[in-house]
Scaffold this active site. Structure first.
Site, PDB file in Angstrom:
ATOM      1  N   PHE A  22       0.679  -1.200  -0.078  1.00 29.13           N
ATOM      2  CA  PHE A  22      -0.101   0.021   0.069  1.00 29.13           C
ATOM      3  C   PHE A  22       0.804   1.432   0.094  1.00 29.13           C
ATOM      4  O   PHE A  22       1.804   1.213   0.583  1.00 29.13           O
ATOM      5  CB  PHE A  22      -0.849  -0.180   1.216  1.00 29.13           C
ATOM      6  CG  PHE A  22      -1.984   0.890   1.253  1.00 29.13           C
ATOM      7  CD1 PHE A  22      -3.411   0.064   1.008  1.00 29.13           C
ATOM      8  CD2 PHE A  22      -2.254   2.474   1.251  1.00 29.13           C
ATOM      9  CE1 PHE A  22      -4.771   0.900   0.966  1.00 29.13           C
ATOM     10  CE2 PHE A  22      -3.318   2.917   1.043  1.00 29.13           C
ATOM     11  CZ  PHE A  22      -4.505   2.189   0.909  1.00 29.13           C
ATOM     12  N   GLU A  58      -1.259  -5.563   8.035  1.00 23.16           N
ATOM     13  CA  GLU A  58      -0.780  -6.863   7.860  1.00 23.16           C
ATOM     14  C   GLU A  58       0.816  -6.961   8.257  1.00 23.16           C
ATOM     15  O   GLU A  58       1.252  -8.149   8.464  1.00 23.16           O
ATOM     16  CB  GLU A  58      -0.717  -7.673   6.443  1.00 23.16           C
ATOM     17  CG  GLU A  58      -2.115  -7.766   5.903  1.00 23.16           C
ATOM     18  CD  GLU A  58      -2.995  -6.480   5.697  1.00 23.16           C
ATOM     19  OE1 GLU A  58      -2.607  -5.623   5.356  1.00 23.16           O
ATOM     20  OE2 GLU A  58      -4.235  -6.679   5.912  1.00 23.16           O
ATOM     21  N   ALA A  80       3.600   2.879   4.853  1.00 21.13           N
ATOM     22  CA  ALA A  80       3.489   4.259   4.915  1.00 21.13           C
ATOM     23  C   ALA A  80       1.875   4.478   5.068  1.00 21.13           C
ATOM     24  O   ALA A  80       0.867   3.918   4.289  1.00 21.13           O
ATOM     25  CB  ALA A  80       3.581   4.935   3.628  1.00 21.13           C
ATOM     26  N   VAL A  81       1.323   5.190   6.361  1.00 22.17           N
ATOM     27  CA  VAL A  81      -0.005   5.057   6.454  1.00 22.17           C
ATOM     28  C   VAL A  81      -0.163   6.777   6.321  1.00 22.17           C
ATOM     29  O   VAL A  81       0.297   7.414   7.171  1.00 22.17           O
ATOM     30  CB  VAL A  81      -0.433   4.645   7.826  1.00 22.17           C
ATOM     31  CG1 VAL A  81      -1.964   4.521   7.963  1.00 22.17           C
ATOM     32  CG2 VAL A  81       0.122   3.220   8.059  1.00 22.17           C
ATOM     33  N   ILE A  82      -0.989   7.019   5.454  1.00 22.12           N
ATOM     34  CA  ILE A  82      -1.135   8.502   5.245  1.00 22.12           C
ATOM     35  C   ILE A  82      -2.688   9.139   5.462  1.00 22.12           C
ATOM     36  O   ILE A  82      -3.622   8.384   4.995  1.00 22.12           O
ATOM     37  CB  ILE A  82      -0.990   8.835   3.790  1.00 22.12           C
ATOM     38  CG1 ILE A  82       0.591   8.184   3.468  1.00 22.12           C
ATOM     39  CG2 ILE A  82      -1.283  10.224   3.433  1.00 22.12           C
ATOM     40  CD1 ILE A  82       1.140   8.322   2.059  1.00 22.12           C
ATOM     41  N   HIS A  88      -9.896   5.504   8.001  1.00 24.75           N
ATOM     42  CA  HIS A  88      -9.540   4.508   9.115  1.00 24.75           C
ATOM     43  C   HIS A  88      -7.847   4.601   9.631  1.00 24.75           C
ATOM     44  O   HIS A  88      -7.307   3.882  10.000  1.00 24.75           O
ATOM     45  CB  HIS A  88     -10.012   3.021   9.119  1.00 24.75           C
ATOM     46  CG  HIS A  88      -9.608   2.276   7.947  1.00 24.75           C
ATOM     47  ND1 HIS A  88      -9.786   2.550   6.499  1.00 24.75           N
ATOM     48  CD2 HIS A  88      -8.626   1.231   7.670  1.00 24.75           C
ATOM     49  CE1 HIS A  88      -9.362   1.645   5.568  1.00 24.75           C
ATOM     50  NE2 HIS A  88      -8.671   0.725   6.384  1.00 24.75           N
ATOM     51  N   ARG A 127       9.833  12.153   4.087  1.00 20.70           N
ATOM     52  CA  ARG A 127      10.620  11.161   5.020  1.00 20.70           C
ATOM     53  C   ARG A 127      10.936   9.926   4.400  1.00 20.70           C
ATOM     54  O   ARG A 127      11.333   8.866   5.000  1.00 20.70           O
ATOM     55  CB  ARG A 127       9.378  11.065   6.163  1.00 20.70           C
ATOM     56  CG  ARG A 127       9.240  12.096   7.092  1.00 20.70           C
ATOM     57  CD  ARG A 127       7.992  11.803   7.876  1.00 20.70           C
ATOM     58  NE  ARG A 127       7.792  12.970   9.058  1.00 20.70           N
ATOM     59  CZ  ARG A 127       7.409  14.135   8.612  1.00 20.70           C
ATOM     60  NH1 ARG A 127       7.152  14.635   7.006  1.00 20.70           N
ATOM     61  NH2 ARG A 127       7.409  15.111   9.475  1.00 20.70           N
TER      62      ARG A 127
HETATM   63  N1  INI Z   1      -2.504   0.532   4.600  1.00 24.78           N
HETATM   64  C1  INI Z   1      -1.359   1.076   4.485  1.00 24.78           C
HETATM   65  O1  INI Z   1      -0.187   0.598   4.612  1.00 24.78           O
HETATM   66  N2  INI Z   1      -1.472   2.385   4.480  1.00 24.78           N
HETATM   67  C2  INI Z   1      -2.531   3.144   4.204  1.00 24.78           C
HETATM   68  O2  INI Z   1      -2.469   4.665   4.139  1.00 24.78           O
HETATM   69  C3  INI Z   1      -3.752   2.436   4.397  1.00 24.78           C
HETATM   70  N3  INI Z   1      -5.045   3.326   4.174  1.00 24.78           N
HETATM   71  O3  INI Z   1      -4.916   4.499   3.673  1.00 24.78           O
HETATM   72  O4  INI Z   1      -6.083   2.578   4.179  1.00 24.78           O
HETATM   73  C4  INI Z   1      -3.572   1.178   4.513  1.00 24.78           C
HETATM   74  N4  INI Z   1      -4.954   0.495   4.345  1.00 24.78           N
HETATM   75  C5  INI Z   1      -5.050  -1.165   4.090  1.00 24.78           C
HETATM   76  C6  INI Z   1      -4.692  -1.948   5.406  1.00 24.78           C
HETATM   77  O5  INI Z   1      -3.136  -1.897   5.703  1.00 24.78           O
HETATM   78  C7  INI Z   1      -5.093  -3.288   5.074  1.00 24.78           C
HETATM   79  O6  INI Z   1      -4.182  -3.778   4.057  1.00 24.78           O
HETATM   80  C8  INI Z   1      -6.570  -3.358   4.864  1.00 24.78           C
HETATM   81  O7  INI Z   1      -7.237  -3.071   5.650  1.00 24.78           O
HETATM   82  C9  INI Z   1      -6.854  -4.848   4.738  1.00 24.78           C
HETATM   83  O8  INI Z   1      -6.867  -5.474   5.956  1.00 24.78           O
END
Ligand code: INI
Length: 155
Positions: A22, A58, A80-82, A88, A127
């Site tokens: 992701f 995961e 990377a969670v944005i 969520h 970053r």
């Molecule tokens: N996963 C990320 O690694 N970064 C994100 O910004 C993100 N967003 O935006 O939702 C994200 N979502 C997926 C999550 O990690 C799971 O793979 C998904 O919910 C299935 O379990």
């Protein structure tokens, strides 16, 4: 007085990296930074196990399996969670952070925390190897230092 600190030598360490797909345009850069750091510190990139997972959520499960396998001295987790990209954000970010901290303590294997949590794509880019360093490098250095420290503490 005993003053113990881990070295930053990667030459004799078995390392694995788990990386989320992701936001791969960011996590690919974190992975490049992580591998370059290993090589700069005496390790070999082709000796590193790289595991890809769908998202940051995961990462803890994959890292747990790697840590439990007994095949690695340390594991690096990259993601990377944005905030802009998800309603969520908080759930994904905190599940990744808490899950990875739990895995490290439960297994006794150092986990380098290379998961960016940012408000915007621009902050993530900063970053991931531009203005504000590379979180993948930082997490890898930490993992190397902690693996060497634990080795010393165990001797
Ligand atoms: N996963 C990320 O690694 N970064 C994100 O910004 C993100 N967003 O935006 O939702 C994200 N979502 C997926 C999550 O990690 C799971 O793979 C998904 O919910 C299935 O379990």
């Amino acid at each position: 007085m005993a003053h113990l600190e881990g070295t930053l030598l990667a030459a004799n360490l078995r390392l694995a990296i788990a990386v989320a797909r992701f936001n791969h345009f960011i996590t690919d850069r974190l992975l490049d930074g992580a591998l370059q750091t290993i090589v700069r510190h005496g390790g070999e990139a082709d000796q590193v196990t790289v595991v890809r997972v769908p998202g940051a959520y995961e990462l803890p499960l994959a890292v747990q399996q790697l840590a439990r396998s007994g095949r690695y001295d340390a594991v690096v987790a990259l993601g990377a969670v944005i905030r802009g990209a998800t309603p969520h954000f908080d759930f994904v970010a905190s599940a990744a952070a808490k899950g990875l901290a739990d895995v490290s303590r439960e297994t006794g294997i150092p986990v380098g925390f290379g998961v960016l949590t940012t408000d915007s794509v621009e902050q993530a880019i900063e970053r991931a190897g531009s203005k504000s360093g590379n979180k993948g490098e930082e997490a890898t250095l930490t993992a190397i230092e902690m693996a060497n420290l634990l080795r010393t503490l165990g001797e």
